[in-house]
Design an enzyme around this catalytic site. Structure first.
Site, PDB file in Angstrom:
ATOM      1  N   LYS A  60      -4.451  -7.023   4.018  1.00  0.00           N
ATOM      2  CA  LYS A  60      -5.194  -7.964   3.073  1.00  0.00           C
ATOM      3  C   LYS A  60      -4.335  -8.505   2.074  1.00  0.00           C
ATOM      4  O   LYS A  60      -4.534  -9.867   1.806  1.00  0.00           O
ATOM      5  CB  LYS A  60      -5.962  -6.701   2.322  1.00  0.00           C
ATOM      6  N   ARG A 215       7.460   3.631   0.382  1.00  0.00           N
ATOM      7  CA  ARG A 215       6.267   3.972  -0.615  1.00  0.00           C
ATOM      8  C   ARG A 215       5.852   5.294  -0.341  1.00  0.00           C
ATOM      9  O   ARG A 215       6.073   6.249   0.725  1.00  0.00           O
ATOM     10  CB  ARG A 215       4.944   3.191  -0.410  1.00  0.00           C
TER      11      ARG A 215
END
Length: 280
Positions: A60, A215
Site C-alpha cells: 500500500k 522491524r
C-alpha cells in the site's frame, strides 16, 4: 473550507469514537457533512480523496506514495504515524509498543488522534486532498469517514498470503536514513491453477547496506497474527465500499515493474500523464 479541515474537525469532535455510528455522524453540523463537498468535476481543484486497503506488507505504501507524487496530494499512512509516535517520548509510546509488538490493532481512538494531528499540520501547509493508507481499518472508522467526507475511490490491493508472508519477513529499514527496503526475492512458479508470481528484492544503495535492521514486529508469528486479524476485520470494510460502488480490487500480478503500469491503466492514468507530471 477544505475536506481535510472538515475531516479534522469532525474527528476531533468524536473523542469517544468507539461509540460513534452512522446515526451519530448524521448529527454533526451540516457544514461538516459530505453534501457540502465539491462535485466530482471539481476534484482537480480539491485534490483526490482516495483510500488504499490491503493486508500488511501488500505494498500500500509503495503504490500510494507513487500516486501521491503523480497526483500532487499528500500520502498519509497511519502505520507511519504510529511508528513516529513509537519513536517519540509521547505518553502512550510504550502502550503502543506493547500492542504493535504483539501484532494487535491499535485502537480507533488512538489512530484518530494521530490522524487529526497529521491533518492539522497539513492544513497549515495548504495541503488539499489526500490518499489514506491504513485508514479506515474497521467498519466504525469507515462509517465516521463516510459521514464527513466523500471518498472518491477505494483501491483494494490483493496478493497471495504466502507471498505476503515472504514480503513482510523481507522488509528492512536503514537505521541511518530511515529508507524502506526489502531483501525477499520471490519467484513462485505456476502450480495447481495458481499463477506464478515474481518480485525482485528492493535492495538498498551501498551506503545503507550495512545499516539495515528488521522491524521489531516483523517476525513470522507476529506477521501471521497481523494477517489473521486483518482478514477478520477487512471484509466488512470492503463490503461497505463495494456497496457504494467505490471499491476497485487490484490483484498485484508481480513486482513494481509489472504492477505499476497495470495499476495506472486500471485508474485511467496513462504513461503520458505520468511523464507530464514528472516533467512539471
Amino acid at each position: 473550507m477544505s475536506a481535510s479541515i472538515r475531516l479534522l474537525r469532525c474527528l476531533k469532535a468524536s473523542r469517544a469514537f468507539s461509540a460513534v455510528t452512522t446515526e451519530a455522524a448524521a448529527q454533526f453540523p451540516a457544514s461538516l457533512m459530505r453534501g457540502s463537498l465539491p462535485a466530482q468535476s471539481d476534484m482537480k481543484e480539491r485534490g483526490v480523496h482516495w483510500v488504499f486497503l490491503g493486508c500488511p506488507g501488500v505494498g500500500k505504501g509503495t503504490y500510494a506514495s507513487r500516486l501521491s507524487q503523480l497526483l500532487g496530494v499528500p500520502h498519509i499512512a497511519t502505520g507511519d504515524l504510529v511508528r513516529e509516535e513509537l519513536a517519540s517520548s509521547g505518553h502512550f509510546a510504550q502502550e503502543l509498543a506493547d500492542i504493535v509488538n504483539k501484532g494487535k490493532l491499535v485502537s480507533d481512538e488512538t489512530i484518530i488522534n494521530l490522524l487529526s494531528k497529521r491533518l492539522e499540520s497539513g492544513a497549515a501547509k495548504g495541503e488539499s486532498g489526500f490518499i489514506l493508507d491504513g485508514f479506515p481499518r474497521t467498519i466504525r472508522q469507515a462509517e465516521i469517514l463516510d459521514g464527513v467526507t466523500n471518498i472518491d475511490l477505494v483501491i483494494n490491493l490483493k496478493l497471495r498470503e504466502d507471498v505476503l508472508l515472504e514480503k513482510c519477513l523481507g522488509r528492512r529499514i536503514c537505521s541511518q536514513c530511515g529508507g524502506n527496503f526489502n531483501v525477499a526475492s520471490i519467484d513462485i512458479k505456476e502450480e495447481n491453477g495458481k499463477p506464478g508470481i515474481y518480485m525482485e528484492p528492493l535492495l538498498p544503495p551501498s551506503n545503507c547496506a550495512s545499516k539495515l535492521i528488521s522491524r521489531a514486529d516483523d517476525t513470522e508469528e507476529v506477521v501471521k497474527e497481523r494477517l489473521r486479524v486483518y482478514q477478520a476485520m477487512s471484509q466488512p470494510v470492503e463490503e461497505f465500499y463495494r456497496s457504494q460502488g467505490k471499491l476497485l480490487e487490484f490483484h498485484l500480478p508481480g513486482g513494481i515493474p509489472e504492477s505499476w503500469p497495470k495499476l495506472l491503466k486500471a485508474l485511467n492514468l496513462d504513461d503520458s500523464h505520468e511523464k507530464r507530471s514528472a516533467a512539471a
